[in-house]
Motif scaffolding. Structure first.
Motif, PDB file in Angstrom:
ATOM      1  N   LEU A  47       0.822  -1.200   0.000  1.00 27.22           N
ATOM      2  CA  LEU A  47       0.000   0.000   0.000  1.00 27.22           C
ATOM      3  C   LEU A  47       0.860   1.256   0.000  1.00 27.22           C
ATOM      4  N   ALA A  48       1.940   1.257   0.775  1.00 28.35           N
ATOM      5  CA  ALA A  48       2.825   2.418   0.827  1.00 28.35           C
ATOM      6  C   ALA A  48       3.443   2.688  -0.539  1.00 28.35           C
ATOM      7  N   SER A  49       3.849   1.634  -1.209  1.00 29.31           N
ATOM      8  CA  SER A  49       4.434   1.783  -2.539  1.00 29.31           C
ATOM      9  C   SER A  49       3.417   2.336  -3.528  1.00 29.31           C
ATOM     10  N   MET A  50       2.207   1.778  -3.491  1.00 27.63           N
ATOM     11  CA  MET A  50       1.161   2.238  -4.411  1.00 27.63           C
ATOM     12  C   MET A  50       0.792   3.695  -4.140  1.00 27.63           C
ATOM     13  N   ALA A  51       0.702   4.060  -2.871  1.00 31.68           N
ATOM     14  CA  ALA A  51       0.343   5.436  -2.510  1.00 31.68           C
ATOM     15  C   ALA A  51       1.424   6.410  -2.958  1.00 31.68           C
ATOM     16  N   ASP A  52       2.684   6.030  -2.782  1.00 31.51           N
ATOM     17  CA  ASP A  52       3.776   6.909  -3.215  1.00 31.51           C
ATOM     18  C   ASP A  52       3.768   7.110  -4.724  1.00 31.51           C
ATOM     19  N   LYS A  53       3.514   6.042  -5.465  1.00 34.11           N
ATOM     20  CA  LYS A  53       3.467   6.159  -6.926  1.00 34.11           C
ATOM     21  C   LYS A  53       2.303   7.031  -7.371  1.00 34.11           C
ATOM     22  N   ALA A  54       1.157   6.880  -6.711  1.00 37.82           N
ATOM     23  CA  ALA A  54      -0.005   7.704  -7.059  1.00 37.82           C
ATOM     24  C   ALA A  54       0.253   9.166  -6.717  1.00 37.82           C
ATOM     25  N   ALA A  55       0.944   9.417  -5.623  1.00 38.02           N
ATOM     26  CA  ALA A  55       1.246  10.795  -5.235  1.00 38.02           C
ATOM     27  C   ALA A  55       2.280  11.409  -6.184  1.00 38.02           C
ATOM     28  N   LYS A  56       3.205  10.578  -6.641  1.00 31.60           N
ATOM     29  CA  LYS A  56       4.243  11.085  -7.550  1.00 31.60           C
ATOM     30  C   LYS A  56       3.639  11.572  -8.864  1.00 31.60           C
TER      31      LYS A  56
END
Length: 87
Positions: A54-63
């Motif tokens: 989830l942390a990885s997915m959230a960071d990619k979406a925020a990027k």
């Protein structure tokens, strides 16, 4: 209906972008549900793996600005706190 070629192209681009954004946001919601179900089952190894994803997915979406960077950080913080409380 678009009146010019550029308006038609813009409409096509909007459809493509909307589908891409929806795919990412739906994936985030699904992953959040997996994390919450792992917390409910008190399964720490599964919860830790789900939180990491989830942390990885959230960071990619925020990027890519599909979600705000503060929202991504808030989600990660809340899940990390719940994970720490689980153990």
């Amino acid at each position: 209906m678009a009146n010019t070629r550029s308006a038609a192209k813009s409409a096509r681009q909007t459809v493509r972008r909307t589908l891409g954004n929806k795919r990412v946001l739906t994936g985030l919601k699904s992953q959040t549900k997996k994390v919450r179900s792992a917390f409910a089952a008190k399964d720490k190894p599964a919860a830790a793996a789900a939180v990491k994803t989830l942390a990885s997915m959230a960071d990619k979406a925020a990027k890519t600005r599909q979600i705000h960077k503060n929202k991504a950080n808030r989600q990660k913080s809340r899940m990390d706190r719940q994970l720490a409380a689980l153990g």
